[in-house]
Design a protein around this motif. Structure first.
Motif, PDB file in Angstrom:
ATOM      1  N   CYS A   6      -1.274 -12.842  -3.218  1.00 48.47           N
ATOM      2  CA  CYS A   6      -1.042 -11.513  -2.646  1.00 48.47           C
ATOM      3  C   CYS A   6      -2.315 -11.091  -1.913  1.00 48.47           C
ATOM      4  O   CYS A   6      -3.237 -10.562  -2.537  1.00 48.47           O
ATOM      5  CB  CYS A   6      -0.670 -10.506  -3.738  1.00 48.47           C
ATOM      6  SG  CYS A   6      -0.311  -8.845  -3.116  1.00 48.47           S
ATOM      7  N   LYS A  61       4.319 -13.608  -2.160  1.00 50.44           N
ATOM      8  CA  LYS A  61       3.948 -12.948  -0.912  1.00 50.44           C
ATOM      9  C   LYS A  61       5.116 -12.217  -0.264  1.00 50.44           C
ATOM     10  O   LYS A  61       4.912 -11.416   0.666  1.00 50.44           O
ATOM     11  CB  LYS A  61       3.367 -13.968   0.064  1.00 50.44           C
ATOM     12  CG  LYS A  61       1.968 -14.435  -0.291  1.00 50.44           C
ATOM     13  CD  LYS A  61       1.497 -15.504   0.693  1.00 50.44           C
ATOM     14  CE  LYS A  61       0.133 -16.041   0.310  1.00 50.44           C
ATOM     15  NZ  LYS A  61      -0.293 -17.152   1.180  1.00 50.44           N
ATOM     16  N   LYS A  62       6.324 -12.463  -0.705  1.00 50.74           N
ATOM     17  CA  LYS A  62       7.480 -11.771  -0.139  1.00 50.74           C
ATOM     18  C   LYS A  62       7.522 -10.297  -0.537  1.00 50.74           C
ATOM     19  O   LYS A  62       8.257  -9.502   0.059  1.00 50.74           O
ATOM     20  CB  LYS A  62       8.777 -12.460  -0.588  1.00 50.74           C
ATOM     21  CG  LYS A  62       8.996 -13.811   0.054  1.00 50.74           C
ATOM     22  CD  LYS A  62      10.316 -14.432  -0.397  1.00 50.74           C
ATOM     23  CE  LYS A  62      10.545 -15.777   0.274  1.00 50.74           C
ATOM     24  NZ  LYS A  62      11.828 -16.414  -0.166  1.00 50.74           N
ATOM     25  N   SER A 107       6.761  -6.592  -0.393  1.00 49.52           N
ATOM     26  CA  SER A 107       6.430  -5.855   0.833  1.00 49.52           C
ATOM     27  C   SER A 107       4.967  -5.444   0.909  1.00 49.52           C
ATOM     28  O   SER A 107       4.366  -5.448   1.982  1.00 49.52           O
ATOM     29  CB  SER A 107       7.320  -4.612   0.946  1.00 49.52           C
ATOM     30  OG  SER A 107       7.045  -3.697  -0.121  1.00 49.52           O
ATOM     31  N   CYS A 160       2.405  -6.996  -0.332  1.00 45.94           N
ATOM     32  CA  CYS A 160       1.464  -8.119  -0.303  1.00 45.94           C
ATOM     33  C   CYS A 160       1.269  -8.659   1.119  1.00 45.94           C
ATOM     34  O   CYS A 160       0.312  -9.392   1.374  1.00 45.94           O
ATOM     35  CB  CYS A 160       1.969  -9.251  -1.194  1.00 45.94           C
ATOM     36  SG  CYS A 160       1.685  -8.976  -2.954  1.00 45.94           S
ATOM     37  N   LYS A 161       2.157  -8.298   2.023  1.00 46.86           N
ATOM     38  CA  LYS A 161       2.114  -8.863   3.374  1.00 46.86           C
ATOM     39  C   LYS A 161       0.980  -8.241   4.202  1.00 46.86           C
ATOM     40  O   LYS A 161       0.648  -7.078   4.034  1.00 46.86           O
ATOM     41  CB  LYS A 161       3.461  -8.622   4.050  1.00 46.86           C
ATOM     42  CG  LYS A 161       4.613  -9.322   3.341  1.00 46.86           C
ATOM     43  CD  LYS A 161       5.940  -8.964   3.982  1.00 46.86           C
ATOM     44  CE  LYS A 161       7.103  -9.625   3.251  1.00 46.86           C
ATOM     45  NZ  LYS A 161       8.420  -9.266   3.812  1.00 46.86           N
TER      46      LYS A 161
END
Length: 266
Positions: free
Chosen positions: A120, A260-261, A263, A265-266
């Motif tokens: 993340c 990472k999916k 929201s 963490c992007k």
């Protein structure tokens, strides 16, 4: 002529009522004198025992399915984890349980790990609820490759000999593929071989196959690893092969991609 006895009782009643109202910090209009009178006339000084709503525990309607521990309401809405599907609604409870125990019992994880950015990139800017969500997503992703999200998954560890707790070959079991022998050093793990030994190998009533007990044990093992090594992925001393750097069975890129999916963490 007023009966002195009745007058004394009335004065006493009034004095008690005024004292009661002053102690409660209320105005007379906020308390029912009728209710107060009933309390005094009963002579017990108590308005009754509050109804807490507690009932005598009963066996679950379906004894083959473990009951979910109570998870209090939280204003934070957990972003869905990888195991959640419309056909498996019980997995949402797994997600909420993970979030709760990470916040309450294993909150040392919230500080993160030295390789947290692999999973993340924005972790350091998150609040504690979001950080707990990240860790929960990590455990869910691990479970995909450890057990295919099956609480009753078992695998014979052919290179690990005999489990000293069971006296049988070592098996990795449950969502995070743990073993009975773990209780010897991970005292927080609530696996009870004395209860489980008379049940079938994949009976969901086994303590090690209870998804909540299995998750609790696994989160604690990870917390211990982070405390000792500061890393999620390690080359030696890794408990889970899917997180072993350079290992034959590692799934680090796949797991990190799933986390990472989220929201935030992007």
């Amino acid at each position: 002529m007023t009966n002195p006895k009745h007058l004394t009782k009335a004065v006493s009643f009034a004095a008690i009522a005024i004292a009661f109202l002053l102690a409660a910090g209320c105005s007379p209009s906020s308390t029912s004198l009728k209710d107060l009178a009933s309390t005094i006339e009963d002579g017990n000084g108590s308005a009754g025992t509050p109804d807490t709503g507690e009932q005598t525990p009963t066996e679950p309607s379906n004894p083959t399915e473990p009951s979910a521990p109570s998870v209090p309401d939280n204003s934070y809405k957990i972003e869905a984890l990888s195991w959640e599907t419309s056909t498996n609604p019980e997995r949402r409870q797994w997600s909420e349980y993970l979030h709760k125990i990470i916040l309450d019992d294993w909150n040392t994880l919230l500080g993160g790990a030295d390789d947290m950015s692999k999973f993340c990139p924005r972790y350091n800017s998150l609040d504690n609820d979001q950080r707990a969500n990240v860790w929960a997503a990590l455990f869910s992703a691990m479970a995909k490759y450890e057990s295919a999200y099956s609480p009753t998954s078992r695998m014979h560890e052919t290179t690990m000999g005999t489990d000293p707790v069971t006296g049988n070959p070592v098996y990795s079991e449950g969502l995070l593929q743990l073993s009975y022998q773990d209780v010897q050093w991970a005292r927080w793990c609530e696996f009870d071989w004395s209860k489980d030994k008379n049940l079938a190998a994949k009976d969901p009533r086994k303590t090690i196959l209870d998804p909540y007990k299995n998750l609790y044990c696994g989160v604690g093992i990870m917390a211990r690893q982070i405390k000792n090594k500061g890393l999620i992925t390690v080359g030696s001393g890794a408990y889970w092969a899917v997180l072993k750097s350079g290992g034959k069975y590692q799934k680090i890129s796949e797991i990190s991609g799933m986390v990472k999916k989220l929201s935030f963490c992007k």
